[in-house]
Motif scaffolding. Structure first.
Motif, PDB file in Angstrom:
ATOM      1  N   TRP A 248      32.097  10.563 -43.951  1.00  0.00           N
ATOM      2  CA  TRP A 248      32.729   9.253 -44.098  1.00  0.00           C
ATOM      3  C   TRP A 248      33.988   9.134 -43.248  1.00  0.00           C
ATOM      4  O   TRP A 248      34.244   8.114 -42.621  1.00  0.00           O
TER       5      TRP A 248
ATOM      6  N   VAL B   3      35.386   5.988 -40.485  1.00  0.00           N
ATOM      7  CA  VAL B   3      36.311   5.011 -41.056  1.00  0.00           C
ATOM      8  C   VAL B   3      36.851   4.070 -39.991  1.00  0.00           C
ATOM      9  O   VAL B   3      36.924   2.853 -40.177  1.00  0.00           O
TER      10      VAL B   3
ATOM     11  N   ASP C 163      36.295   0.042 -39.972  1.00  0.00           N
ATOM     12  CA  ASP C 163      37.412  -0.906 -39.975  1.00  0.00           C
ATOM     13  C   ASP C 163      37.296  -1.899 -38.825  1.00  0.00           C
ATOM     14  O   ASP C 163      37.565  -3.096 -38.981  1.00  0.00           O
TER      15      ASP C 163
END
Length: 206
Positions: A99, A103, A107
């Motif tokens: 993960w 990220v 985003d």
């Protein structure tokens, strides 16, 4: 140097009650290749995809899929009671990829798809266009090896349609193989190859 093969199927067949829906479909997709499959309703497109994803068992044939797949179906599959942020966490658990690595890319996509204001919104309260953006996002944020899209920009306005193509070009350049299913294919120059599905037969047309 040979390219990485991200998808391969050979002689896939499927019938229902004596009606042949798939008649020996064969297809290969290399890393970073973008192919389109176009066909009318009832031509076998959905059956083809459902066989590949394990929702249906083909009668014969073989296929190879990479470990990490992204899938944006035409059907509304998101849980209406979940918040957008909760669905992203669910997608994280399903993909089983790191993960933290993704990220920054997540985003970026949230901003470009204008989904940041909706993170705390429940799926059932979203407009059809916003719902479609969330569904698309959950299929791409982990940068899969193979991305399967079924009518992926239905409900997008013109601005989001352009953003969609920007993201597709970006993940394609990273090596993701992309298969897009549609009744009609526009912007044909964006595809490396286009195949027609008709009466269960898959034939390259471009």
């Amino acid at each position: 140097m040979s390219k990485t093969l991200n998808f391969l199927c050979q002689d896939l067949t499927k019938s229902f009650g004596g009606n042949n829906v798939l008649n020996g479909c064969s297809l290969k997709i290399e890393a970073g290749e973008f192919i389109g499959i176009v066909g009318e309703n009832g031509s076998g497109k959905s059956t083809f995809v459902r066989c590949l994803l394990g929702f249906l068992k083909p009668d014969s044939g073989s296929f190879f899929l990479p470990r990490h797949i992204g899938y944006c179906p035409q059907d509304n599959i998101l849980n209406s009671k979940y918040k957008v942020s909760e669905h992203l966490l669910l997608a994280k658990a399903i993909t089983k990829k790191n993960w933290v690595v993704h990220v920054e890319y997540l985003d970026s996509c949230l901003k470009r798809l204008k989904l940041l204001p909706y993170l705390k919104s429940r799926i059932g309260d979203l407009s059809s266009g916003t719902y479609q953006k969330v569904k698309f996002l959950t299929s791409i944020f982990h940068l899969p090896d193979l991305l399967i899209l079924d009518e992926p920009y239905d409900g997008f306005d013109w601005q989001m349609y352009l953003v969609f193509w920007e993201i597709i070009a970006e993940i394609k350049s990273r090596g993701t193989s992309i298969m897009m299913i549609s009744h009609l294919i526009y912007d044909r120059d964006k595809f490396d190859k286009i195949f027609s599905m008709k009466e269960g037969y898959l034939e390259q047309t471009q």
